[in-house]
Design a protein around this motif. Structure first.
Motif, PDB file in Angstrom:
ATOM      1  N   ASP A  34      -5.040  -7.070   2.899  1.00  0.00           N
ATOM      2  CA  ASP A  34      -4.654  -8.271   3.631  1.00  0.00           C
ATOM      3  C   ASP A  34      -4.962  -9.435   2.704  1.00  0.00           C
ATOM      4  N   CYS A  35      -4.716 -10.648   3.171  1.00  0.00           N
ATOM      5  CA  CYS A  35      -4.951 -11.814   2.331  1.00  0.00           C
ATOM      6  C   CYS A  35      -6.408 -11.843   1.874  1.00  0.00           C
TER       7      CYS A  35
ATOM      8  N   PHE B 110      -8.944   0.297  -2.507  1.00  0.00           N
ATOM      9  CA  PHE B 110      -8.345   1.338  -3.340  1.00  0.00           C
ATOM     10  C   PHE B 110      -8.994   2.680  -3.033  1.00  0.00           C
ATOM     11  N   GLU B 111      -8.187   3.736  -3.153  1.00  0.00           N
ATOM     12  CA  GLU B 111      -8.687   5.100  -2.950  1.00  0.00           C
ATOM     13  C   GLU B 111      -8.200   5.986  -4.096  1.00  0.00           C
ATOM     14  N   ASN B 112      -9.049   6.887  -4.578  1.00  0.00           N
ATOM     15  CA  ASN B 112      -8.617   7.823  -5.611  1.00  0.00           C
ATOM     16  C   ASN B 112      -8.313   9.191  -4.995  1.00  0.00           C
TER      17      ASN B 112
ATOM     18  N   CYS C 137       0.845  -1.196   0.000  1.00  0.00           N
ATOM     19  CA  CYS C 137       0.000   0.000   0.000  1.00  0.00           C
ATOM     20  C   CYS C 137       0.883   1.251   0.000  1.00  0.00           C
ATOM     21  N   ASP C 138       0.858   1.963  -1.114  1.00  0.00           N
ATOM     22  CA  ASP C 138       1.664   3.162  -1.251  1.00  0.00           C
ATOM     23  C   ASP C 138       1.013   4.048  -2.314  1.00  0.00           C
TER      24      ASP C 138
ATOM     25  N   ASN D 293      -3.090   8.187  -9.411  1.00  0.00           N
ATOM     26  CA  ASN D 293      -4.380   8.795  -9.079  1.00  0.00           C
ATOM     27  C   ASN D 293      -5.322   7.831  -8.381  1.00  0.00           C
ATOM     28  N   CYS D 294      -4.937   6.542  -8.311  1.00  0.00           N
ATOM     29  CA  CYS D 294      -5.708   5.520  -7.599  1.00  0.00           C
ATOM     30  C   CYS D 294      -4.711   4.497  -7.073  1.00  0.00           C
ATOM     31  N   TYR D 295      -4.849   4.114  -5.812  1.00  0.00           N
ATOM     32  CA  TYR D 295      -3.804   3.297  -5.185  1.00  0.00           C
ATOM     33  C   TYR D 295      -4.372   2.551  -3.973  1.00  0.00           C
TER      34      TYR D 295
END
Length: 382
Positions: free
Chosen positions: A125-126, A131-133, A113-114, A118-120
């Motif tokens: 977790d397993c 995702f967040e924009n 998670c980094d 524009n969306c990441y």
């Protein structure tokens, strides 16, 4: 959040022995162009990236080039299908994540998670990723690659496949404490779906059918495995394969699904056609000359030609027909004569039919459903 759903690329798959690498390049590039032009923020690929466990170097190059281009405009989330060797597919995972591409196999590891684009991913977790924009909108994705006991390294028990599926799906839902808009991303055969000639028969036999009622109640189920695009129930979609892989799909339109997902659910849902792929046509004629004329008329398409004849083809006629480069399959029917070309051959039969024929010849009766399912499960590993 703007999302694109695609599946079943099957890069490297041949059409009756014919290579189609140029078409795969064109189709995957078209998906990139759709993502770019539509402002897609998250691209979901629901399994069967490759056609075999050991794809050619050219097939792998097409895949890496495709996802690298996609990653310049959106985040990319990929799960493995039954045709993929998930270990091989996820081997480049650490490198891919640096480019905002996330590949999940049956090891179900968390993704890194980094903030890269524009969306990441902001939480993982397993079995799930959030995702967040840039607008702060979040989407929860429950990720379930093609499921079976061997791939998840579970021992066989008396637990039914339906019970296992329920357990695997519930496990992937556990991280959605915020009740975010949710997607279930999986490569499965849901009961009620329509299959074609090229899907694995183990599912057609019912051994791995997933009851519709087991699907999560989330906003959208992004499914792969069936090659015909279709909707099942109120929220489950097969985007379908990106190319026509058999002549029973000659009239099927190929497309990707694009939609908006927010707290109110799905909006602006569209199926955007893929226009760069070749058509497959079924042609029929009463002579070699008429057949050649038809093949020339449809020279831009791959063709299956059936000739209804009063006498067998001559050697010269056969040679002339095969000079037409778009002829993929030639079938002949000869009236009042035995035509070897029209007789059934083993290559025209499915694995299930071959097994039935052998078993009946050997033992004088049809095999049990359990025995056939076991045989088909073994062929699934090929």
């Amino acid at each position: 959040m703007k999302i694109l759903h695609t599946s079943d690329w099957h890069i490297g798959k041949k059409l009756m022995g014919r290579e189609r690498y140029d078409e795969f390049r064109a189709a995957t590039n078209e998906i990139y162009e759709i993502c770019r032009d539509e402002g897609v923020e998250l691209c979901l690929i629901a399994g069967d990236v490759y056609d075999t466990y050991t794809p050619s170097a050219e097939a792998e190059e097409i895949f890496f080039d495709a996802v690298e281009r996609l990653s310049t405009v959106c985040a990319v989330l990929i799960i493995s299908g039954n045709h993929d060797d998930y270990v091989r597919l996820t081997a480049s995972r650490a490198l891919a994540e640096k480019h905002n591409v996330y590949i999940i196999g049956n090891n179900l590891v968390r993704v890194d998670c980094d903030k890269r684009s524009n969306c990441y991913p902001v939480q993982s977790d397993c079995g799930y990723v959030i995702f967040e924009n840039l607008r702060g909108e979040k989407v929860y994705v429950n990720t379930l690659p093609y499921p079976n006991e061997a791939r998840f390294k579970e021992e066989k028990t008396d637990e039914s496949f339906s019970d296992r599926m329920k357990r695997w799906i519930v496990y992937g839902e556990r991280g959605n404490a915020e009740k975010l808009p949710a997607i279930f991303l999986s490569h499965i055969f849901v009961a009620g779906g329509t299959a074609g000639d090229t899907e694995r028969e183990i599912d057609l036999g019912g051994a791995r059918l997933v009851p519709r009622e087991l699907l999560p109640e989330g906003s959208y189920c992004a499914l792969g495995h069936l090659h015909r695009r279709q909707k099942i129930g109120k929220n489950a979609y097969y985007s379908g394969a990106i190319m026509r892989f058999s002549f029973d799909e000659s009239s099927a339109e190929k497309s990707v699904n694009v939609f908006e997902l927010n707290g109110d659910g799905i909006s602006d849902f569209r199926q955007i056609a893929l226009k760069s792929i070749k058509n497959l046509v079924r042609l029929e004629a009463v002579s070699a000359e008429d057949g050649i004329a038809l093949l020339k008329k449809y020279s831009d398409d791959y063709a299956e030609l059936t000739l209804n004849l009063s006498q067998p083809l001559t050697h010269g006629q056969t040679v002339e027909l095969h000079k037409c480069e778009n002829l993929v399959s030639l079938k002949t029917r000869v009236e009042d004569a035995f035509d070897v070309a029209a007789a059934e051959t083993r290559k025209d039969k499915s694995a299930s039919e071959l097994f039935d024929g052998y078993y009946k010849l050997r033992y004088g009766c049809q095999p049990s459903g359990e025995l056939k399912a076991l045989f088909l499960e073994l062929t699934e590993q090929e």
